[in-house]
Design an enzyme around this catalytic site. Structure first.
Site, short mmCIF file in Angstrom:
data_model
loop_
_atom_site.label_atom_id
_atom_site.label_comp_id
_atom_site.label_asym_id
_atom_site.label_seq_id
_atom_site.Cartn_x
_atom_site.Cartn_y
_atom_site.Cartn_z
N CYS A 180 0.77 -0.98 0.41
CA CYS A 180 -0.22 0.36 0.24
C CYS A 180 0.85 1.50 0.25
CB CYS A 180 -0.91 -0.11 1.44
SG CYS A 180 -2.57 1.02 1.28
N HIS A 181 0.86 2.09 1.53
CA HIS A 181 1.81 3.46 1.60
C HIS A 181 2.98 3.55 1.64
CE1 HIS A 181 -2.53 4.75 0.78
NE2 HIS A 181 -1.94 6.10 0.21
#
Length: 204
Positions: free
Chosen positions: A113-114
């Site tokens: 994800c991030h």
């Protein structure tokens, strides 16, 4: 995959607040079920606050402060996402240094994800193929990485880097993470050595 990681010690590195809970709990469960010993590290000892998107979720005991941890004690590192988590983590030099040490040692890394924000800060995505939450695409490209929109991406490195985009990718992410963590360290030039060679070539 039970027993696949028996004898392996894996660090999960997070900030003390802002982790996407499912991206912490599901990979940790998969690692432990595969036989790994897992340590949750953060900039500060105590607890880490997880979130379910924007809502506060569970709190998790931290096993140690990353500044006191020795990367040599771990066989691999996993980085969960959450918007605030890696954005906070990359402001801590000791956390960035810890991550970079795995690349220099050729030890496998997984990020979802991030989480690649921290990899960008560590300057380890250059010439690598990876994915992430779509909003990081420009950051990764500006750091020299090749961003792709795929469920799970494995860049052979060395070291091996496993990345995925979002919580929906967790089953594929966990499977590849365990597979690559089981294979362990791959020999080859360190990223820092590659960067030095590229710099020398550019100056020639």
């Amino acid at each position: 995959m039970a027993g696949t990681l028996k004898g392996k010690k894996v660090a999960i590195l997070v900030a003390n607040e802002g982790i996407e809970q499912v991206e912490l709990t599901e990979p940790r469960k998969a690692l432990e079920e595969a036989g790994a010993t897992v340590a949750l590290l953060a900039p500060e000892s105590g607890e880490a606050q997880a979130f379910d998107h924007l809502d506060k979720a569970g709190r998790f005991p931290v096993d140690g402060a990353v500044g006191d941890a020795d990367p040599a004690d771990y066989d691999a590192v996993m980085l969960p996402g959450g918007v605030a988590n890696p954005d906070n983590l990359r402001t801590h030099p000791e956390a960035v240094k810890f991550v970079r040490a795995f690349f220099d040692a050729g030890k496998p890394v997984a990020a979802i994800c991030h989480a690649p924000w921290t990899l960008v800060e560590a300057d380890v995505v250059r010439d690598r193929k990876l994915t992430s939450w779509p909003s990081l695409r420009t950051d990764i490209r500006n750091a020299g990485g090749q961003w792709v929109d795929e469920e799970v991406v494995v860049d052979a490195g060395p070291p091996t880097l496993v990345t995925s985009r979002k919580p929906d990718d967790l089953p594929a992410f966990n499977a590849k993470m365990i597979e690559e963590f089981a294979e362990g360290r791959h020999e080859g030039s360190k990223p820092s050595e590659r960067f030095a060679k590229e710099g020398a070539s550019a100056k020639a």
